[in-house]
Structures are given as structure tokens and as C-alpha cells.
Design a protein around this motif. Structure first.
Motif, mmCIF file in Angstrom:
data_model
loop_
_atom_site.group_PDB
_atom_site.id
_atom_site.type_symbol
_atom_site.label_atom_id
_atom_site.label_comp_id
_atom_site.label_asym_id
_atom_site.label_seq_id
_atom_site.Cartn_x
_atom_site.Cartn_y
_atom_site.Cartn_z
ATOM 1 N N LEU A 341 0.822 -1.221 0.000
ATOM 2 C CA LEU A 341 0.000 0.000 0.000
ATOM 3 C C LEU A 341 0.848 1.260 0.000
ATOM 4 C CD1 LEU A 341 -2.810 -0.964 2.539
ATOM 5 C CD2 LEU A 341 -2.911 -0.952 0.037
ATOM 6 N N GLU A 342 2.130 1.131 0.380
ATOM 7 C CA GLU A 342 2.978 2.330 0.405
ATOM 8 C C GLU A 342 3.466 2.664 -1.007
ATOM 9 O OE1 GLU A 342 5.806 1.485 3.539
ATOM 10 O OE2 GLU A 342 4.029 1.230 4.817
ATOM 11 N N ALA A 343 3.440 3.958 -1.316
ATOM 12 C CA ALA A 343 3.654 4.380 -2.700
ATOM 13 C C ALA A 343 5.046 4.022 -3.220
ATOM 14 C CB ALA A 343 3.417 5.877 -2.817
ATOM 15 N N ASP A 344 6.063 4.027 -2.356
ATOM 16 C CA ASP A 344 7.415 3.771 -2.855
ATOM 17 C C ASP A 344 7.813 2.297 -2.792
ATOM 18 O OD1 ASP A 344 7.424 3.755 -0.136
ATOM 19 O OD2 ASP A 344 9.316 4.845 0.100
ATOM 20 N N THR A 345 6.907 1.439 -2.380
ATOM 21 C CA THR A 345 7.228 0.006 -2.316
ATOM 22 C C THR A 345 7.376 -0.568 -3.726
ATOM 23 O OG1 THR A 345 6.162 -0.386 -0.203
ATOM 24 C CG2 THR A 345 6.269 -2.261 -1.695
ATOM 25 N N THR A 346 8.493 -1.282 -3.952
ATOM 26 C CA THR A 346 8.628 -1.958 -5.240
ATOM 27 C C THR A 346 8.580 -3.475 -5.096
ATOM 28 O OG1 THR A 346 11.004 -1.571 -5.070
ATOM 29 C CG2 THR A 346 9.767 -0.113 -6.525
ATOM 30 N N MET A 347 8.670 -3.966 -3.852
ATOM 31 C CA MET A 347 8.436 -5.394 -3.634
ATOM 32 C C MET A 347 7.647 -5.577 -2.339
ATOM 33 S SD MET A 347 11.077 -8.604 -3.215
ATOM 34 C CE MET A 347 11.723 -8.543 -4.855
ATOM 35 N N GLY A 348 6.555 -6.310 -2.445
ATOM 36 C CA GLY A 348 5.712 -6.542 -1.277
ATOM 37 C C GLY A 348 6.170 -7.782 -0.520
ATOM 38 N N PRO A 349 5.364 -8.218 0.440
ATOM 39 C CA PRO A 349 5.663 -9.447 1.173
ATOM 40 C C PRO A 349 5.356 -10.665 0.315
ATOM 41 C CG PRO A 349 3.530 -8.587 1.814
ATOM 42 C CD PRO A 349 4.110 -7.573 0.869
ATOM 43 N N LEU A 350 5.897 -11.821 0.701
ATOM 44 C CA LEU A 350 5.448 -13.070 0.094
ATOM 45 C C LEU A 350 4.000 -13.302 0.535
ATOM 46 C CD1 LEU A 350 8.615 -15.294 0.549
ATOM 47 C CD2 LEU A 350 7.944 -13.914 -1.404
ATOM 48 N N VAL A 351 3.339 -14.237 -0.134
ATOM 49 C CA VAL A 351 1.888 -14.327 0.058
ATOM 50 C C VAL A 351 1.480 -14.879 1.416
ATOM 51 C CG1 VAL A 351 1.523 -16.633 -0.884
ATOM 52 C CG2 VAL A 351 -0.254 -14.899 -1.176
ATOM 53 N N SER A 352 2.330 -15.720 2.007
ATOM 54 C CA SER A 352 1.891 -16.411 3.229
ATOM 55 C C SER A 352 3.097 -16.805 4.060
ATOM 56 C CB SER A 352 1.100 -17.673 2.871
ATOM 57 O OG SER A 352 1.963 -18.592 2.208
ATOM 58 N N ASP A 353 2.796 -17.156 5.291
ATOM 59 C CA ASP A 353 3.829 -17.648 6.184
ATOM 60 C C ASP A 353 4.459 -18.929 5.620
ATOM 61 O OD1 ASP A 353 5.243 -17.610 8.610
ATOM 62 O OD2 ASP A 353 3.942 -19.214 9.362
ATOM 63 N N GLU A 354 3.600 -19.780 5.037
ATOM 64 C CA GLU A 354 4.083 -21.035 4.449
ATOM 65 C C GLU A 354 5.088 -20.741 3.331
ATOM 66 O OE1 GLU A 354 0.975 -23.214 2.485
ATOM 67 O OE2 GLU A 354 2.205 -25.008 2.253
ATOM 68 N N GLN A 355 4.749 -19.774 2.488
ATOM 69 C CA GLN A 355 5.624 -19.448 1.367
ATOM 70 C C GLN A 355 6.925 -18.827 1.871
ATOM 71 O OE1 GLN A 355 4.848 -20.708 -1.371
ATOM 72 N NE2 GLN A 355 6.482 -19.902 -2.653
ATOM 73 N N LEU A 356 6.825 -17.999 2.907
ATOM 74 C CA LEU A 356 8.027 -17.406 3.504
ATOM 75 C C LEU A 356 8.954 -18.511 3.996
ATOM 76 C CD1 LEU A 356 9.508 -14.820 4.725
ATOM 77 C CD2 LEU A 356 8.402 -15.468 6.861
ATOM 78 N N ARG A 357 8.387 -19.471 4.697
ATOM 79 C CA ARG A 357 9.232 -20.543 5.248
ATOM 80 C C ARG A 357 9.856 -21.367 4.131
ATOM 81 N NH1 ARG A 357 5.835 -23.559 8.296
ATOM 82 N NH2 ARG A 357 4.157 -22.081 8.630
ATOM 83 N N ARG A 358 9.099 -21.583 3.081
ATOM 84 C CA ARG A 358 9.611 -22.360 1.943
ATOM 85 C C ARG A 358 10.807 -21.637 1.308
ATOM 86 N NH1 ARG A 358 4.697 -23.179 -1.284
ATOM 87 N NH2 ARG A 358 4.242 -25.038 -0.086
ATOM 88 N N VAL A 359 10.662 -20.336 1.101
ATOM 89 C CA VAL A 359 11.717 -19.568 0.420
ATOM 90 C C VAL A 359 12.971 -19.468 1.305
ATOM 91 C CG1 VAL A 359 12.311 -17.279 -0.489
ATOM 92 C CG2 VAL A 359 10.098 -18.312 -1.047
ATOM 93 N N VAL A 360 12.760 -19.187 2.592
ATOM 94 C CA VAL A 360 13.909 -19.067 3.503
ATOM 95 C C VAL A 360 14.650 -20.404 3.597
ATOM 96 C CG1 VAL A 360 14.566 -18.674 5.918
ATOM 97 C CG2 VAL A 360 12.948 -17.124 4.789
ATOM 98 N N LYS A 361 13.880 -21.489 3.590
ATOM 99 C CA LYS A 361 14.506 -22.814 3.649
ATOM 100 C C LYS A 361 15.405 -23.044 2.426
ATOM 101 C CE LYS A 361 13.071 -27.597 3.887
ATOM 102 N NZ LYS A 361 11.869 -28.325 3.534
ATOM 103 N N TYR A 362 14.906 -22.640 1.268
ATOM 104 C CA TYR A 362 15.728 -22.795 0.057
ATOM 105 C C TYR A 362 17.003 -21.950 0.154
ATOM 106 C CZ TYR A 362 12.845 -25.780 -2.875
ATOM 107 O OH TYR A 362 12.187 -26.854 -3.403
ATOM 108 N N MET A 363 16.878 -20.723 0.678
ATOM 109 C CA MET A 363 18.080 -19.887 0.818
ATOM 110 C C MET A 363 19.095 -20.603 1.715
ATOM 111 S SD MET A 363 16.301 -16.245 1.525
ATOM 112 C CE MET A 363 15.847 -15.091 0.264
ATOM 113 N N ASP A 364 18.618 -21.154 2.810
ATOM 114 C CA ASP A 364 19.514 -21.841 3.748
ATOM 115 C C ASP A 364 20.139 -23.077 3.106
ATOM 116 O OD1 ASP A 364 18.810 -19.897 5.518
ATOM 117 O OD2 ASP A 364 17.427 -21.146 6.692
#
Ligand code: NAI
Ligand code: MG
Length: 501
Positions: A341-364
Motif C-alpha cells: 500500500l505504500e507508494a514507494d514500495t517496489t516489492m511486497g511481502p510473500l503471500v503467506s507464512d508457508e511461502q516465507l518458510r519455503r523460500v527461507v529454507k531454500y536460501m539456507d
């Protein structure tokens, strides 16, 4: 409708929409689930519950399928001319365009994407898709076919084909482009005269339900479009297995795509699938490197990296590798991650907690396997669902982060030396959805385009979508195509009529 709306009014319209539990659309009526259950959808920028939604399961699916069957066999829809169908679909596109702000805001609240993106891409592309498909409704022609089989000297035949709708279609869609995926699915199915049960993703059901209101406002007869929100394992599985559904069209993970295929065997319903990807994005040293760098960054970071065709494997010709990877990393660092919702944002959050955990796991996993983050590599603070745009180098082609779809803002970058080596390494994945090529040498570009096993190849661009351009996967990225003329084949079937005259 159509008049300018102030931000406060939009907020009021959207907050009215999500204030009470949203019902499902069955047979032209907004109804609660038979079980009476509801499920929550979350605002991924805050982690708070955004709305409650009627939770459809097998019982609701059964009722919706009956309504769709009745509408297909005997309702007014079955008697409408193709031009009447075309007008309704066109009107839906118009209504969507008149309500861009409301849809964009709701999409941002439910999915997290920047409002500017929802406003400039998701909603207008959906409106455009409906108009494009409206144009096809009265152009689905068969052919006349000369036969050469007179069994007796006197026999003559007149043979022709009719292109008829497939029937009752189940459409199961994901959360990354909730409204646009609904449009990609509904548009061609309606143009061809089918009836539909649409199941939006449980993470993001709201814009599909708002679209349901416009579908009724446009004047589609009852039962033509039914919208049953719910979970995949219940509502989705019931649709995929249903004996009275003629076709299931699915977009989502390759894993669930395989479950859909199995579920469809009971009545051998038709299946089309738009699944995952691990798309190569190839930069040759003779490319316009500034635009290749900007394009490669947006190829992966657009939509928080939650794009099935994301350019997630960056191949750079060796002598340009450092410059391109540093350039993409610099772009990554400039990205402003925050609430959509903020005007200067160019990347928002991931869609869900599940998706966040999935992505962080891949980074690790990537780091543990020996990859190095040029930039990024972590979730951001304790804020919910935010991750850093990430560029991984020092990877090997057999690493998990190189082979598996991450579906987040994480690109793996690797140098290559020859076009032959490039083609074989770029094709070394189970997926084949898309590819990007950056070079000023057009012969090389087209030779490389031919060598890559992908349903879409972008040359000196990436993530260009158009209602007229077919989209879909080679290999395990799917069956069939979305959009363009191609998709209409998949929502019609051919009847051959042969007459002795
Ligand atoms: P998913 O494939 O589970 O969900 C997509 C849709 O399928 C949703 O509507 C869901 O409710 C439904 N579904 C789930 N299980 C089902 C079943 N057994 N029968 C019928 N329908 C079912 O995707 P998910 O779990 O949200 O994301 C997992 C991964 O899938 C992501 O990390 C990404 O790699 C990939 N994905 C790919 C997408 C694409 O556009 N190709 C979109 C979303 C996810
Ligand atoms: Mg899933």
C-alpha cells in the motif's frame, strides 16, 4: 460506475466487501457453505486476518457441479448465440476496467503485491483478456472436409466439423495473480460456451469473489460461473475427481498437477495444466548490458519472485559475468521492500507464512550446499513474510536451488562459455515454461530460441504477457496452453458430421 472515486470511497467499498464473511456463488446466488464453515484469508503485509470466506468442500462442489451441468445442458446459456456470449464477456471486461481501483486495492490487501503493479498490470491485463476472448466467441469455426471414400460409385458425402464446448469445467487457480489467473481461465471457457466451477486459492479468494459480483451484474445466466472457495485437499480434490466434470484446468505446483492427473482418471476428464518453472535467462556478452541487467532483475524480482515463469536461473557469458551479476545485485539492493500500500514500495511481502518458510529454507539449503549470496539471503527483520531480494553465485547445476522452483525473489547466477554448453545446461531441468535471451545478434538469438525447450522465449525482454500470445509449458511445466488462439482448442471439442447426399 465509471466515475472517479476518491481513495476514501474505495476504502469504504473494499472494507464493506470484506466486513462480513464472503459467500460463495452457486447457481447465480450467494450462499453459505453447507457445513456453515468459514476460513480466514490474511493480509500478508501485517499477518492479520483480512476476511472470512465461506469454506466450500465436497458437498458444495456437488451442488455447484449440478448447477453448472443444468446451465450447460438446458439453461439460457445453452441457447445463446455466440454473439450474445461475446457481448457478455466484453461487458465483463468493461466492468472490470471501471472498477480497477477497487480490484487493485483488494488484490494488494489479499496477495501483498504493490498497489501500483495490481493497478497497472493485474487488473488491466484481466480486462484485456476478457475482451480478447469476447472477440473469439463468434469466430470458432469448423471446416468442410472433402471425402475420398465413395464405397459405391454413386455415393457422395458432405462432411464438416463443428467445434463444440467441452461442457462443465473445473478451474483451480493459484494465489500469485489471483484475478488474472481467474480471467485466463474463465475468458476462453466462456467464449467457447462452457460452464464453470472456479476454485480460487485459499490464500487469495477475494478478487475472484468480487469478479463474481461483476459476472452477475454483466448478466451471465445463473449457473454459468460458479465460484467455490475452499482448500485444495477438500474443494480442489473434489472438483478434480468429480464424475460429472468434463475437464479440469489447473494452475499451481507440479506436485499438485500430478495429483490432479490421477484424480481425473475416474471419468477420464480432460486435463490442462500450467505448472512450475525454473526458467533460464541468458545474457550474451554482446547484449545491451544495461537493459539486460534491468531486465534480468525484473525477470526474477517481479511479483516478489512468485511467478511461474520467473527468470530464476541467470546464465551469463563468462566475460560479462561479473558486470551483469554485480548489476543485478545492485538492482536488488535498490528494491524497496514493504507493504504494497505504500507508494514507494517496489516489492511486497510473500503471500503467506508457508511461502516465507519455503523460500527461507531454500536460501539456507543453497548456502549449506556452497552457494554464496552476492546480496540478500535472509528474511527481513521480524516483520511477517518479507524476504530480501537475493542473488546466489558459486552454484553447481545439480544443487537443489538450481533444480527446484523456489517461487520467491531468489536468482541463481552462473557463467557459461559456449552456446552449445549453454543450451544443454539451460535445458537441464524437469521444467520448460519460459526462457529469456539477451543479445544484439539476432541470428544467435533465434538459434538459441530454437535450442531451448520452453513454451515461451523472450528475446531482449522478459515477462511480456498478452492475451493473444499463447503461454504454457514444455516438459513438466504443463499440458496445453493458456491465452491466444491455442487455448480455445482446449475448451472446445471437434464433432465430425458426415452426410450421405
Ligand atoms: P498448490 O499447487 O498447492 O496450489 C494451487 C491451487 O491448487 C490452489 O487453489 C490449491 O487450493 C489447489 N490445490 C492444492 N492441493 C490440491 C489438490 N490435492 N487437489 C486439487 N487442488 C489442489 O500450490 P501452493 O501449495 O500454494 O504453492 C506451492 C508451490 O507451488 C510454490 O512454492 C510454487 O513453487 C508452486 N506454485 C506454482 C504456481 C504457478 O503459477 N505455476 C502458482 C502457485 C504455486
Ligand atoms: Mg499446496
Amino acid at each position: 460506475m465509471g466515475t472517479a472515486i476518491s481513495p476514501n470511497q474505495i476504502d469504504a467499498r473494499v472494507s464493506d466487501f470484506i466486513e462480513k464473511p464472503r459467500k460463495m456463488l452457486i447457481d447465480g446466488k450467494w450462499v453459505n457453505s453447507v457445513s456453515g464453515k468459514t476460513f480466514p484469508t490474511y493480509n500478508p503485509a501485517t499477518g492479520e486476518v483480512l476476511a472470512q470466506i465461506a469454506e466450500g468442500d465436497k458437498q458444495d462442489v456437488d451442488i455447484a457441479v449440478k448447477a453448472a451441468r443444468k446451465a450447460f445442458e438446458s439453461g439460457p446459456w445453452s441457447k445463446m448465440s455466440a454473439t450474445q456470449r461475446s457481448k457478455l464477456i466484453w461487458k465483463l471486461g468493461d466492468l472490470l476496467e471501471q472498477n480497477v481501483e477497487q480490484f487493485a486495492l483488494l488484490e494488494t490487501l489479499d496477495n501483498g503485491k504493490p498497489l501500483a503493479v495490481a493497478r497497472a498490470a493485474d487488473v488491466p491485463l484481466a480486462a484485456d483478456l476478457f475482451r480478447y476472448m469476447a472477440g473469439w466467441a463468434n469466430k470458432l469455426e469448423g471446416t468442410t472436409i472433402p471425402l475420398s471414400v465413395p464405397y459405391t460409385p454413386k455415393a457422395k458425402y458432405l462432411a464438416y466439423t463443428l467445434r463444440e464446448p467441452v461442457g462443465v469445467i473445473a478451474q483451480i487457480i493459484p494465489w500469485n495473480f489471483p484475478l488474472l489467473m481467474a480471467a485466463w481461465k474463465l475468458g476462453p471457457a466462456l467464449a467457447a460456451g462452457n460452464t464453470i466451477i472456479l476454485k480460487p486459492a485459499e490464500q487469495t479468494p477475494l478478487t475472484a469473489l468480487l469478479l463474481g459480483e461483476l459476472i452477475m451484474e454483466a448478466g451471465f445466466p445463473d449457473g454459468v460461473v460458479n465460484i467455490v472457495p475452499g482448500y485444495g485437499e477438500t474443494a480442489g480434490a473434489a472438483l478434480a475427481a468429480h464424475d460429472d466434470v468434463d475437464k479440469v484446468a489447473f494452475t499451481g505446483s507440479t506436485e499438485v498437477g500430478k495429483l490432479i492427473v490421477h484424480a481425473a482418471t475416474g471419468n477420464l476428464k480432460k486435463v490442462t495444466l500450467e505448472l512450475g518453472g525454473k526458467s533460464p535467462n541468458v545474457v550474451f556478452k554482446d547484449a545491451d548490458l544495461d537493459s539486460a541487467i534491468a531486465g534480468s532483475a525484473s525477470a526474477i524480482f517481479f511479483n516478489q519472485g512468485q511467478t511461474c515463469c520467473a527468470g530464476s536461473r541467470l546464465f551469463v557469458e563468462r566475460s560479462a559475468f561479473d558486470q551483469v551479476v554485480e548489476g543485478v545485485s545492485a538492482q536488488a539492493k535498490k528494491i524497496k521492500v514493504g507493504s504494497g500500500l505504500e507508494a514507494d514500495t517496489t516489492m511486497g511481502p510473500l503471500v503467506s507464512d508457508e511461502q516465507l518458510r519455503r523460500v527461507v529454507k531454500y536460501m539456507d539449503i543453497g548456502m549449506a550446499e556452497g552457494a554464496r549470496a552476492m546480496t540478500g539471503g535472509k528474511k527481513i527483520g521480524e516483520k511477517v513474510y518479507f524476504v530480501e531480494p537475493t542473488v546466489l553465485v558459486d552454484t553447481k547445476d545439480d544443487m537443489k536451488v538450481v533444480q527446484e522452483e523456489i517461487f520467491g525473489p531468489v536468482v541463481v547466477a552462473t557463467p557459461f562459455d559456449t552456446p552449445e554448453e549453454l543450451a544443454s545446461r539451460a535445458n537441464n531441468t524437469v521444467y520448460g515454461l519460459a526462457a529469456g535471451i539477451w543479445t544484439k545478434d539476432l541470428s544467435k538469438a533465434h538459434r538459441t530460441a530454437a535450442a531451448l525447450r520452453a513454451g515461451t522465449v523472450w528475446i531482449n525482454c522478459f515477462n511480456i504477457f498478452d492475451a493473444a500470445l499463447p503461454f504454457g509449458g514444455y516438459k513438466q511445466s504443463g499440458w496445453g496452453r493458456e491465452m491466444g488462439k491455442d487455448v480455445l482448442e482446449l475448451y472446445t471439442q471437434t464433432k465430425a458430421v458426415c452426410t450421405r447426399i
